[in-house]
Design a protein around this motif. Structure first.
Motif, mmCIF file in Angstrom:
data_model
loop_
_atom_site.group_PDB
_atom_site.id
_atom_site.type_symbol
_atom_site.label_atom_id
_atom_site.label_comp_id
_atom_site.label_asym_id
_atom_site.label_seq_id
_atom_site.Cartn_x
_atom_site.Cartn_y
_atom_site.Cartn_z
ATOM 1 N N LEU A 29 0.795 -1.167 -0.062
ATOM 2 C CA LEU A 29 -0.058 -0.074 -0.138
ATOM 3 C C LEU A 29 0.704 1.323 -0.011
ATOM 4 C CD1 LEU A 29 -2.734 1.435 0.298
ATOM 5 C CD2 LEU A 29 -2.616 1.286 2.749
ATOM 6 N N GLY A 30 1.888 1.268 0.923
ATOM 7 C CA GLY A 30 2.974 2.380 0.759
ATOM 8 C C GLY A 30 3.487 2.497 -0.542
ATOM 9 N N ILE A 31 3.873 1.630 -1.114
ATOM 10 C CA ILE A 31 4.623 1.793 -2.313
ATOM 11 C C ILE A 31 3.595 2.102 -3.435
ATOM 12 C CG2 ILE A 31 5.811 0.292 -4.211
ATOM 13 C CD1 ILE A 31 7.175 -1.343 -2.105
ATOM 14 N N GLY A 32 2.505 1.573 -3.531
ATOM 15 C CA GLY A 32 1.394 2.175 -4.301
ATOM 16 C C GLY A 32 0.879 3.498 -4.057
ATOM 17 N N ILE A 33 1.209 4.095 -2.971
ATOM 18 C CA ILE A 33 0.558 5.517 -2.789
ATOM 19 C C ILE A 33 1.855 6.347 -3.139
ATOM 20 C CG2 ILE A 33 0.280 7.208 -1.068
ATOM 21 C CD1 ILE A 33 -1.374 5.005 0.599
ATOM 22 N N ILE A 36 2.000 6.871 -7.098
ATOM 23 C CA ILE A 36 0.909 7.706 -7.722
ATOM 24 C C ILE A 36 1.916 9.215 -8.022
ATOM 25 C CG2 ILE A 36 -0.751 9.548 -7.058
ATOM 26 C CD1 ILE A 36 -1.859 7.437 -5.366
ATOM 27 N N PHE A 37 3.059 9.357 -7.286
ATOM 28 C CA PHE A 37 3.868 10.531 -7.403
ATOM 29 C C PHE A 37 5.008 10.435 -8.287
ATOM 30 C CE2 PHE A 37 1.343 10.868 -3.541
ATOM 31 C CZ PHE A 37 0.364 12.004 -4.005
ATOM 32 N N ILE A 38 5.338 9.181 -8.404
ATOM 33 C CA ILE A 38 6.775 8.768 -8.950
ATOM 34 C C ILE A 38 6.610 8.157 -10.141
ATOM 35 C CG2 ILE A 38 9.015 7.484 -8.499
ATOM 36 C CD1 ILE A 38 8.581 7.835 -5.725
ATOM 37 N N PRO A 39 6.977 8.726 -11.378
ATOM 38 C CA PRO A 39 6.705 8.039 -12.784
ATOM 39 C C PRO A 39 7.344 6.837 -12.944
ATOM 40 C CG PRO A 39 7.712 10.103 -13.149
ATOM 41 C CD PRO A 39 7.750 10.029 -11.690
ATOM 42 N N GLY A 40 6.706 5.680 -13.466
ATOM 43 C CA GLY A 40 7.661 4.513 -13.752
ATOM 44 C C GLY A 40 7.148 3.410 -12.705
ATOM 45 N N ILE A 41 6.752 3.537 -11.772
ATOM 46 C CA ILE A 41 6.252 2.784 -10.603
ATOM 47 C C ILE A 41 4.646 2.569 -10.897
ATOM 48 C CG2 ILE A 41 6.030 2.167 -8.262
ATOM 49 C CD1 ILE A 41 8.481 3.895 -7.794
ATOM 50 N N THR A 43 1.084 1.787 -9.810
ATOM 51 C CA THR A 43 0.210 1.887 -8.576
ATOM 52 C C THR A 43 -0.682 0.894 -8.482
ATOM 53 O OG1 THR A 43 0.426 4.604 -8.744
ATOM 54 C CG2 THR A 43 -1.501 3.582 -7.603
ATOM 55 N N THR A 44 -1.356 0.496 -9.557
ATOM 56 C CA THR A 44 -2.414 -0.353 -9.606
ATOM 57 C C THR A 44 -1.824 -1.667 -8.970
ATOM 58 O OG1 THR A 44 -3.604 0.592 -11.482
ATOM 59 C CG2 THR A 44 -4.220 -1.852 -10.884
ATOM 60 N N GLU A 45 -0.680 -2.108 -9.524
ATOM 61 C CA GLU A 45 -0.360 -3.700 -9.180
ATOM 62 C C GLU A 45 -0.227 -3.622 -7.470
ATOM 63 O OE1 GLU A 45 0.405 -1.854 -11.920
ATOM 64 O OE2 GLU A 45 0.802 -3.280 -13.422
ATOM 65 N N PHE A 46 0.403 -2.675 -7.217
ATOM 66 C CA PHE A 46 0.730 -2.730 -5.746
ATOM 67 C C PHE A 46 -0.458 -2.641 -4.832
ATOM 68 C CE2 PHE A 46 5.116 -1.638 -7.236
ATOM 69 C CZ PHE A 46 5.797 -2.482 -6.591
ATOM 70 N N HIS A 68 -12.606 2.218 -0.168
ATOM 71 C CA HIS A 68 -11.894 3.535 -0.425
ATOM 72 C C HIS A 68 -12.383 3.867 -1.754
ATOM 73 C CE1 HIS A 68 -8.481 6.339 -1.443
ATOM 74 N NE2 HIS A 68 -8.385 6.342 -0.132
ATOM 75 N N PRO A 69 -12.713 5.434 -2.008
ATOM 76 C CA PRO A 69 -13.135 6.025 -3.274
ATOM 77 C C PRO A 69 -11.995 5.507 -4.414
ATOM 78 C CG PRO A 69 -12.883 7.710 -1.547
ATOM 79 C CD PRO A 69 -12.473 6.184 -0.812
ATOM 80 N N ALA A 70 -10.716 5.509 -4.374
ATOM 81 C CA ALA A 70 -9.929 5.512 -5.427
ATOM 82 C C ALA A 70 -9.512 3.958 -5.400
ATOM 83 C CB ALA A 70 -8.648 6.355 -4.999
ATOM 84 N N PHE A 71 -9.247 3.409 -4.609
ATOM 85 C CA PHE A 71 -8.723 2.088 -4.597
ATOM 86 C C PHE A 71 -9.794 0.833 -4.832
ATOM 87 C CE2 PHE A 71 -5.397 3.740 -1.402
ATOM 88 C CZ PHE A 71 -4.615 4.232 -2.632
ATOM 89 N N GLY A 72 -10.988 1.067 -4.014
ATOM 90 C CA GLY A 72 -12.143 0.107 -4.123
ATOM 91 C C GLY A 72 -12.590 -0.143 -5.636
ATOM 92 N N PRO A 73 -12.800 0.722 -6.541
ATOM 93 C CA PRO A 73 -13.307 0.383 -7.834
ATOM 94 C C PRO A 73 -12.118 -0.295 -8.730
ATOM 95 C CG PRO A 73 -13.852 2.664 -7.350
ATOM 96 C CD PRO A 73 -12.930 2.187 -6.115
ATOM 97 N N MET A 74 -11.093 -0.086 -8.380
ATOM 98 C CA MET A 74 -9.896 -0.974 -9.191
ATOM 99 C C MET A 74 -9.849 -2.415 -8.568
ATOM 100 S SD MET A 74 -5.973 0.342 -8.175
ATOM 101 C CE MET A 74 -6.262 2.170 -8.082
ATOM 102 N N ILE A 75 -9.984 -2.591 -7.367
ATOM 103 C CA ILE A 75 -10.100 -3.836 -6.632
ATOM 104 C C ILE A 75 -11.280 -4.462 -7.237
ATOM 105 C CG2 ILE A 75 -10.139 -5.066 -4.493
ATOM 106 C CD1 ILE A 75 -8.778 -2.668 -3.514
ATOM 107 N N HIS A 76 -12.250 -3.796 -7.236
ATOM 108 C CA HIS A 76 -13.836 -4.570 -7.729
ATOM 109 C C HIS A 76 -13.550 -4.986 -9.166
ATOM 110 C CE1 HIS A 76 -17.804 -5.419 -8.096
ATOM 111 N NE2 HIS A 76 -17.654 -4.532 -9.326
#
Length: 145
Positions: A29-33, A36-41, A43-46, A68-76
């Motif tokens: 979760l920390g890496i995924g967050i 969001i701000f570091i290009p090339g990493i 987000t979704t996979e983490f 979560h409003p941002a993470f919930g839909p991608m998980i669903h």
């Protein structure tokens, strides 16, 4: 299909190893967050890894991620058809391209750039092969047989 093999939460891991799943969930979760701000990493996979690990280590964290409003839909979407939204595909492709340009301008060892480009290309090909919408199962039921 065993519980958890489709991305849905299975039963919790044994108490002795639950803290390892929880550590993986929070680290992902920390890496995924950060991603969001570091290009090339990616987000979704983490975030998906975090949700999967939370399903084995922390029902509370799993529920928080799913709601979560941002993470919930991608998980669903992932759990219901391995879907990656077009916006996520475009964003990831642009970020990977930007990262590759930065590497071309700053890294002297070309072999590093080639390896990174191969990895990014493989990731992009896989990502663009995923569907962009959850299949409408109701349409199949209404179709004449």
């Amino acid at each position: 299909m065993p519980p958890g093999s489709d991305g849905t939460p299975g039963k919790l891991a044994p108490a002795g190893t639950r803290w390892l799943w929880l550590a993986l969930a929070y680290a992902s979760l920390g890496i995924g967050i950060l991603a969001i701000f570091i290009p090339g990493i990616p987000t979704t996979e983490f975030i998906l890894l975090s949700a999967w690990a939370a399903g084995k280590g922390s029902p509370r964290l799993r529920r928080w991620l799913e709601n979560h409003p941002a993470f919930g839909p991608m998980i669903h979407h992932w759990r219901h058809g391995k879907v990656v939204a077009r916006r996520a595909k475009l964003s990831a492709s642009i970020m990977m391209s930007l990262c590759l340009v930065i590497m071309l301008l700053t890294i002297k060892q070309r072999w590093i750039i080639v390896i990174a480009a191969i990895g990014m290309t493989a990731g992009a090909l896989w990502m663009w092969s995923r569907p962009e919408q959850v299949a409408d199962r109701g349409a199949d039921e209404d179709a004449p047989k």
